[in-house]
Design an enzyme around this catalytic site. Sequence first.
Site: not given
Ligand code: UD1
Length: 429
Positions: A22-23, A94, A118, A307
Amino acid sequence: MERFRVHGGGPLTGEVTVVGAKNSALKLMAAALLAVGRTTLRRVPDILDVAIMAELLRRLGCTVDHDVAAGVVQIDVPERPDHRADYELVRAMRASISVLGPLTARCGIADVAVPGGDAIGSRGLDMHADGLTRLGATVHVDHGYLVAEAPDGLVGAPVSLDFPSVGATENILMAAVLARGTTVIENAAREPEVADLARMLVAMGAEIEGVGSSSLIITGVDRLSPVDHEVVGDRIAAGTWMFAAAVTRGDVVVRGFDPRHLEFVIDKLVGAGVVVDRRPDGVRVTCPRRPRSFDVMTLPFPGFPTDLQPFALVFDALAEGSAMVTENLFEARFHTASELARLGADVRVDGHHALLRGRERLSAAPVVGSDIRAAAALVIAGLAADGVTTVEGVGHVDRGYPSFDATLRSLGADVRRERVEEVPFAPAT
Ligand code: UD1
């Protein structure tokens, strides 16, 4: 409303083949925007999030065909796509934010609603915005929309991430491939899904060095061409079935993924007494006796994936001994712990730590899953509980897992969906 009705029972046995991640699939769909013409993606999972991303691309002017049975998505991208991603779709998922980078690169402007998605902690967008700013875009929030503008095109630059964010790495990568000059992303996320995206971009004509490493060097090109690409196997779905096998003390072969993408998880399970037999395209998991619990600390890849943390909670709730599970990525991701307590688990949460003392068996109860993984983990917990557990959150599970309950039934589980009428609660006055 629908919910799962789960009869606690015996071990799961049989074979499961996971499809594409999915991701990864969602980001590859967004990446299609970078090339005019028809992109073909194979092994795409039949899940709600893919349907949402398809709808988002259609609203941007693309034609999207999804052959569900074949797992093939074809995306025809026009010369001039639209650049506005509506709140209605972005809040449903998201990952819609991943069109921000490609649209800014292609159109010189992108306005993407600030997402909901979510409920797993506050997820900032600062690194996405800062990265695009480094590449010369002006980024601001306007009436609920994150607007990135680069009318004269993006320009390559060094970008050092505070944290290896998956989404920020992907957005900056997708913007940088069409920027003028060289971009270096330091502290880039190394998740296999990010590497899959980079590999597809390279096949499209992008110049990227360091694929799979924390330092990505991208030399911008003028134009990319559409490609035919197969999505990387879903390691999180594979991990889900591995935990399901271990928790029910079953015997399950999980195919369709690269076990090197779950090395850390496999080592933990093996250390706990679960037998994991590695194969080129998956693993066989057997768990003849009660395993020992293990400590977990979620970390970016190659660490323990956040996850799979809810599944580790279920595992530790049933294993022998005490364990500490530490969540480092999403602070509010311990919803599963309180619901597990309803199933009789001995679990205590303190900040981003959960302390568990394993019990032989859980005791069935009605529970609510708050996101994709939490709901799936609670269904698996229900399989190891005495009696009938009902799990709300079917919609979440359908966002991330194709045929979740049918797959469990094929392994011998007694799980089905049931409709429940929502009766409004009217307190006596
Ligand atoms: C993706 C995955 C999700 C997985 C996560 C971590 C998808 C659709 N989702 O989410 O399933 O749990 O990676 O492996 O691919 N953060 C910030 N600022 C930013 C971006 C992120 O503070 O600009 C923080 C977030 O709040 C969080 C952490 O960084 O605490 C990790 O986020 P991130 O790696 O970006 O996860 P996603 O890409 O949202």
